[in-house]
Scaffold this active site. Structure first.
Site, PDB file in Angstrom:
ATOM      1  N   ARG A 236     -14.542  41.299  13.292  1.00 45.89           N
ATOM      2  CA  ARG A 236     -15.947  41.395  14.145  1.00 45.89           C
ATOM      3  C   ARG A 236     -15.860  39.817  14.521  1.00 45.89           C
ATOM      4  NH1 ARG A 236     -15.864  45.575  15.302  1.00 45.89           N
ATOM      5  NH2 ARG A 236     -17.522  47.427  15.181  1.00 45.89           N
ATOM      6  N   GLU A 265     -19.329  39.323  22.881  1.00 46.60           N
ATOM      7  CA  GLU A 265     -18.300  39.795  23.737  1.00 46.60           C
ATOM      8  C   GLU A 265     -18.969  40.401  25.214  1.00 46.60           C
ATOM      9  OE1 GLU A 265     -16.496  42.874  21.235  1.00 46.60           O
ATOM     10  OE2 GLU A 265     -15.648  41.546  19.889  1.00 46.60           O
ATOM     11  N   HIS A 284     -10.865  43.032  22.411  1.00 45.60           N
ATOM     12  CA  HIS A 284     -11.209  43.942  21.576  1.00 45.60           C
ATOM     13  C   HIS A 284     -10.682  45.428  21.737  1.00 45.60           C
ATOM     14  CE1 HIS A 284     -14.893  44.973  18.421  1.00 45.60           C
ATOM     15  NE2 HIS A 284     -13.807  45.912  18.374  1.00 45.60           N
TER      16      HIS A 284
HETATM   17  C1  DGY Z   1     -14.683  49.648  15.300  1.00 41.93           C
HETATM   18  O1  DGY Z   1     -14.543  50.959  15.379  1.00 41.93           O
HETATM   19  O2  DGY Z   1     -15.501  49.264  14.703  1.00 41.93           O
HETATM   20  C2  DGY Z   1     -13.670  48.844  16.293  1.00 41.93           C
HETATM   21  O3  DGY Z   1     -14.054  47.671  16.276  1.00 41.93           O
HETATM   22  C3  DGY Z   1     -13.447  49.541  17.614  1.00 41.93           C
HETATM   23  O4  DGY Z   1     -12.224  49.416  17.830  1.00 41.93           O
END
Ligand code: DGY
Length: 326
Positions: A236, A265, A284
């Site tokens: 993240r 983002e 992402h």
């Molecule tokens: C999640 O599932 O948390 C991922 O970041 C999506 O790609």
């Protein structure tokens, strides 16, 4: 009999037939996430919500959703949802663990290799017409094989990243709250956070975003890393202090970084990070294989249907809702 109502915050890559058989389904079809006022309006009458990591589901929204019986997130991470508030309301929250482990580990390696071997810079160089001949010192990067990989957080994805490192004959270090029983199988040695930062040639982040991991990689962390180190973040954006990342990359505190996640983002186009040649940024894409996104969508639908029917969710973030005293 009136069917329950569900709101899905974006088109998802799976059939909605099974869901439509048990619920009245509305899908938000715009490319951008529904604005908060739309979410509020839809959630006010919804029995079920299927959301994405781009939807902020906070306490105020939950308080304005009197009928809501289940939230199903199409992601493994759920830092966009106020889980405590959902739990207080007795609302189970579903997520999609496991199915995206390999896709995310593969993408972590794609970024690691691309940053180490300067793939994106090479592409830009070629397209700019700068490729004149084979040069002994053109766009050199560090050798990946035999290097030391530091994994911050040896959960499912961290383990899958470590497993891939065996093929590269790497030494693998990991840190976390405590040693992991899974570590011997992936040939990883437990060390402190500081030792990992000081020793690793590649540092890869695999922790969820929590108050404890927010800005875990800050100026102090960068100052402990090798000047030749490469940072990879597919977890993240909030785990890395981006102002500190800019300083570290522009001042040569570390050699390069590759990040698939940012805070916020999307990254604003005036972000100074976008001026750096030694940084790769992707939008992402960690779980973005066709097969994985379909499995995530199917899993999110299964969680949603279970919640609508009053059954335990197959993959529940807050199972304590089922044990609450009446
Ligand atoms: C999640 O599932 O948390 C991922 O970041 C999506 O790609």
């Amino acid at each position: 009999m009136t069917l329950p109502t569900v709101f899905i915050t974006r088109p998802i890559p799976a059939s909605l037939d099974a869901l439509s058989a048990v619920a009245t389904v509305e899908v938000w079809t715009e490319r951008q996430p529904p604005p908060v006022e739309v979410l509020r309006e839809k959630m006010a009458i919804a029995d079920g919500l299927l959301c994405l990591l781009t939807d902020r589901i906070d306490r105020a929204l939950l308080q304005a959703s009197p009928q809501l019986k289940v939230i199903s997130q199409m992601a493994v991470g759920y830092d966009n949802i106020d889980i405590a508030a959902a739990t207080e309301r007795g609302i189970p929250v579903g997520h999609t663990p496991g199915v995206l482990t390999n896709a995310t580990a593969d993408f972590t390696w794609a970024l690691l290799m691309a940053a180490a071997r300067r793939v994106v810079e090479g592409d830009r160089f070629t397209r700019a017409g700068l490729w004149q001949t084979w040069e002994p010192d053109l766009l050199l990067g560090p050798e990946v094989s035999g290097a030391t990989l530091g994994i911050v957080g040896l959960g499912r994805i961290g383990q899958a990243v470590a497993r891939r490192a065996i093929g590269f004959n790497m030494r693998v270090l990991y840190c976390g709250q405590h040693p992991s029983a899974a570590a011997p199988a992936v040939n990883a040695d437990f060390v402190s956070f500081e030792t990992l930062l000081q020793t690793a040639d590649f540092v890869s982040l695999h922790v969820p975003l929590t108050p404890e991991t927010y800005h875990l990689i800050d100026d102090r962390a960068f100052s402990q890393m090798k000047p030749s180190a490469i940072l990879v973040n597919t977890a993240r954006g909030g785990v890395v202090d981006q102002a500190a990342l800019f300083r570290a990359l522009s001042q040569g505190q570390i050699a390069a970084a590759a990040i698939d996640v940012t805070d916020p983002e999307p990254l604003p186009m005036d972000s100074p990070l976008l001026t750096l040649d030694n940084l790769i940024i992707t939008p992402h894409l960690g779980s973005a294989s066709q097969q994985t996104r379909t499995k995530m969508a199917q899993m999110a639908i299964a969680n949603l249907i279970a919640g609508l029917q009053g059954s335990p969710l197959p993959h529940c973030v807050n199972p304590e809702v089922y044990h609450a005293c009446p």
